[in-house]
Design an enzyme around this catalytic site. Structure first.
Site, PDB file in Angstrom:
ATOM      1  N   CYS A  54       3.455  -4.747   6.688  1.00  0.00           N
ATOM      2  CA  CYS A  54       3.027  -4.500   5.312  1.00  0.00           C
ATOM      3  C   CYS A  54       4.204  -4.049   4.458  1.00  0.00           C
ATOM      4  CB  CYS A  54       1.945  -3.415   5.284  1.00  0.00           C
ATOM      5  SG  CYS A  54       0.334  -3.966   5.872  1.00  0.00           S
ATOM      6  N   HIS A  95       0.826  -1.208   0.000  1.00  0.00           N
ATOM      7  CA  HIS A  95       0.000   0.000   0.000  1.00  0.00           C
ATOM      8  C   HIS A  95       0.858   1.255   0.000  1.00  0.00           C
ATOM      9  CE1 HIS A  95       0.829   0.802   4.255  1.00  0.00           C
ATOM     10  NE2 HIS A  95       0.579  -0.484   4.499  1.00  0.00           N
TER      11      HIS A  95
END
Length: 166
Positions: free
Chosen positions: A141, A125
């Site tokens: 992440c 992301h």
């Protein structure tokens, strides 16, 4: 065992280790690393296909978008810090969200851009809250600068393979 089989097995192992080294995968000669073998096998399969796929190199903090054996995009990323590491493995993009709210222990970030989830709450992301790309700082992440995250979001689809390796 015949000496021909031993020569063949030795040559195969040496060739495999060289291939892994060229691909940037840690090439430790052990048969006790099934995850590393799975990662290497999948990368070789994808490189000999025409499929789109994403490689995340934890050691070098790089993400490369591939079409078969051709690199089409490369960016510096930030993956998980030691206390919250990014898991290695073979994954696929499960869902895509133009923006999403991400919550966990010690963080609550609304409007995270271009989130592509590949395993549970783990995603590739955009990250607008830091500029420390090249350094592991995330909660697991794969953080990408927002402009690069947008390109990846537009390029990849649900089902795109994601290979995360050392």
């Amino acid at each position: 065992m015949s000496s021909n089989w031993v020569r063949y097995a030795g040559a195969f192992l040496a060739s495999t280790l060289l291939t892994l080294t060229v691909l940037g995968i840690s090439a430790i000669p052990t048969f006790a690393a099934p995850l590393q073998e799975e990662i290497a096998e999948r990368m070789m399969e994808l490189q000999s296909s025409d499929n789109r796929w994403i490689s995340v190199d934890l050691t070098n903090q790089r993400l490369i978008a591939w079409e078969g054996g051709s690199q089409v995009y490369a960016v510096i990323i930030s993956t998980g810090k030691k206390s919250t590491p990014t898991r290695q493995g073979v994954f696929t993009i499960k869902s895509k969200h133009r923006t999403d709210r991400m919550r966990g222990e010690g963080y609550d970030v609304p409007n995270v851009p271009y989130a592509m989830y590949y395993e549970g709450s783990y995603a590739i992301h955009g990250a607008f809250w830091h500029h420390r790309f090249g350094t592991p700082v995330s909660h697991g992440c794969v953080n990408v600068a927002v402009n690069h995250a947008r390109w990846l979001f537009d390029w990849a689809s649900v089902g795109t393979p994601v290979i995360i390796h050392d």
